[in-house]
Design a protein around this motif. Structure first.
Motif, short mmCIF file in Angstrom:
data_model
loop_
_atom_site.label_atom_id
_atom_site.label_comp_id
_atom_site.label_asym_id
_atom_site.label_seq_id
_atom_site.Cartn_x
_atom_site.Cartn_y
_atom_site.Cartn_z
N ASP A 126 0.82 -1.22 0.00
CA ASP A 126 0.00 0.00 0.00
C ASP A 126 0.85 1.27 0.00
OD1 ASP A 126 -2.22 -1.55 0.01
OD2 ASP A 126 -2.96 -0.95 1.99
N GLN A 127 2.12 1.14 0.41
CA GLN A 127 2.98 2.32 0.51
C GLN A 127 3.79 2.57 -0.76
OE1 GLN A 127 2.41 3.95 3.32
NE2 GLN A 127 1.08 2.21 3.85
N LEU A 128 3.72 1.64 -1.70
CA LEU A 128 4.53 1.76 -2.91
C LEU A 128 4.02 2.88 -3.82
CD1 LEU A 128 5.09 -1.97 -3.93
CD2 LEU A 128 6.80 -0.39 -3.02
N GLY A 129 4.95 3.69 -4.31
CA GLY A 129 4.64 4.64 -5.36
C GLY A 129 4.89 3.98 -6.70
N TYR A 130 4.04 4.23 -7.66
CA TYR A 130 4.13 3.53 -8.94
C TYR A 130 5.48 3.77 -9.63
CZ TYR A 130 2.70 1.72 -13.49
OH TYR A 130 2.61 1.00 -14.66
N ILE A 131 5.88 5.02 -9.71
CA ILE A 131 7.15 5.33 -10.38
C ILE A 131 8.31 4.73 -9.61
CG2 ILE A 131 8.69 7.17 -11.13
CD1 ILE A 131 6.13 6.94 -12.76
N ALA A 132 8.25 4.82 -8.27
CA ALA A 132 9.32 4.25 -7.45
C ALA A 132 9.43 2.74 -7.66
CB ALA A 132 9.08 4.57 -5.98
N LEU A 133 8.28 2.05 -7.74
CA LEU A 133 8.29 0.61 -7.97
C LEU A 133 8.89 0.28 -9.35
CD1 LEU A 133 7.42 -2.29 -7.11
CD2 LEU A 133 5.26 -1.84 -8.27
#
Length: 409
Positions: A126-133
């Motif tokens: 739930d804490q993941l950012g799309y770009i970061a992932l």
């Protein structure tokens, strides 16, 4: 092989393993199996995984039960012909609470070394950012390779839709392994054979991102001797939750397994020593029924407790061997007004779960398999009413092994 892998192989749990020799050298390690929250209970189809966790804990491995609070929002495409129905957060939370209760009978939870831990992958997903992932995890996945995985390839070959949402499931499951390795020191993921591609991807991701050697083990796809899917009956799934399936019906499921499955199921689903399993498996003729009763008793005792298993066995003995009715038989309630008017026996068979539909119930009656108070019913329109009550109940039977006590309620 390690002692754990040796016993697991002898009991029939092992299908694939990434590196058995290195895993044996690593010794007992924290491990995990993931369970998505698609229903409020697991069923017998998941019992192989749970019993493997139980066996590993016995050998000193630390179980991490991973609840898929995050991945349930996507849906695992492995082994599925179509997308799962997406659930809202409230339904996922309710299902997770129900599934969590399934494990209390099988694993030792607590704060001591080796005690099981329960985690929820929503804590990190739930804490993941799309770009970061994409930047952190994306470079470690080849789309070419992902397309060869069974969960993707089979859908494409059959020209069945595979959403981009589902295509990401493999990445998130692999990321779970990375996070569990970082948070809990997990070095082993186990799962069913349909998870092999996802597990291998996770092993590779942990190696790439953390530089660590981790392992994967899968169990074989389990079917009955006749080829039927494990845990499925004409009436539906064999649930582990008592609210969905009582101890008596659970006991009956195991009592009625095919003769050829008895030894295999004793190895997989009980704690009995292998020598005792071999003795029971060697019984022939009518003696195999004694082995089936041991199987039913041991499996039911693990889930529901020894007292419930003994009560189920006693109810079955009263019903089948002594020709009577037992208070511990499953109960089906009907309104008093319905009994006054009379309920067609075929409808009562279907509503009580003794038949899957009215049509099946009619065929059961026509075939001579339906009984009311132990008397064969020849007329599918026969009304069951107040005149059939015996001590406040009507005993309804389908064949020789399935019974209900119909009571007013």
């Amino acid at each position: 092989m390690s002692d754990f892998l040796s016993e697991a192989k002898a009991r029939g749990f092992i299908h694939q393993c990434t590196d058995a020799a290195a895993m044996a050298e690593a010794g007992p390690v924290p491990f995990y199996i993931g369970f998505d929250c698609t229903a409020d209970s697991l069923h017998v189809g998941s019992l192989v995984q749970i019993m493997m966790m139980r066996l590993a804990q016995k050998h000193g491995y630390t179980p991490v039960v991973l609840m898929g609070g995050g991945t349930t929002r996507i849906g695992d495409p492995s082994g599925k012909d179509e997308s799962r129905q997406l659930l809202d957060d409230a339904a996922i939370a309710a299902n997770m609470a129900g599934i969590a209760r399934n494990f209390a009978s099988y694993l030792r939870f607590g704060d001591a070394p080796g005690d099981a831990v329960m985690a929820d992958n929503a804590a990190w997903l739930d804490q993941l950012g799309y770009i970061a992932l994409l930047r952190e995890v994306g470079p470690h996945f080849s789309v070419n390779r992902m397309l060869t995985m069974d969960s993707v390839r089979l859908r494409l070959e059959r020209e069945q839709p595979l959403t981009f949402l589902e295509f990401n499931y493999m990445i998130l499951q692999s990321y779970d392994f990375h996070e569990l390795h970082r948070r809990y020191g997990v070095r082993l993921q186990m799962g069913g054979s349909d998870q092999w591609g996802n597990i291998v991807s996770g092993v590779d991701l942990v190696r790439r991102m953390a530089g660590a050697q981790v392992f994967g083990v899968t169990t074989p796809l389990l079917t009955t001797a006749s080829g039927a899917k494990m845990g499925k009956t004409a009436k539906g799934a064999v649930w582990l939750s008592e609210a969905r399936l009582g101890a008596y019906d659970f006991w009956q499921y195991w009592r009625n397994v095919e003769d050829a499955d008895v030894g295999r199921f004793l190895r997989l689903f009980t704690d009995l020593p292998l020598a005792e399993v071999a003795r029971l498996e060697a019984l022939g003729g009518s003696e195999i029924n004694a082995a089936k009763k041991v199987l039913a008793g041991e499996v039911t005792a693990l889930l529901h407790g020894r007292a419930a298993a003994e009560a189920a066995a006693a109810a079955a003995r009263t019903t089948f061997e002594e020709g009577g009715a037992a208070d511990d038989l499953p109960t089906h309630l009907v309104a008093a007004a319905d009994l006054v008017a009379g309920v067609p026996v075929y409808r009562l068979l279907a509503e009580s779960g003794l038949a899957a539909s009215n049509g099946e119930a009619r065929r059961l009656v026509r075939g001579g398999g339906a009984r009311v108070n132990d008397e064969v019913v020849g007329d599918e329109g026969r009304l069951v009413g107040e005149r059939d009550l015996r001590d406040g109940a009507v005993k309804l039977s389908a064949g020789r092994k399935q019974h209900r006590m119909v009571r007013v309620g």
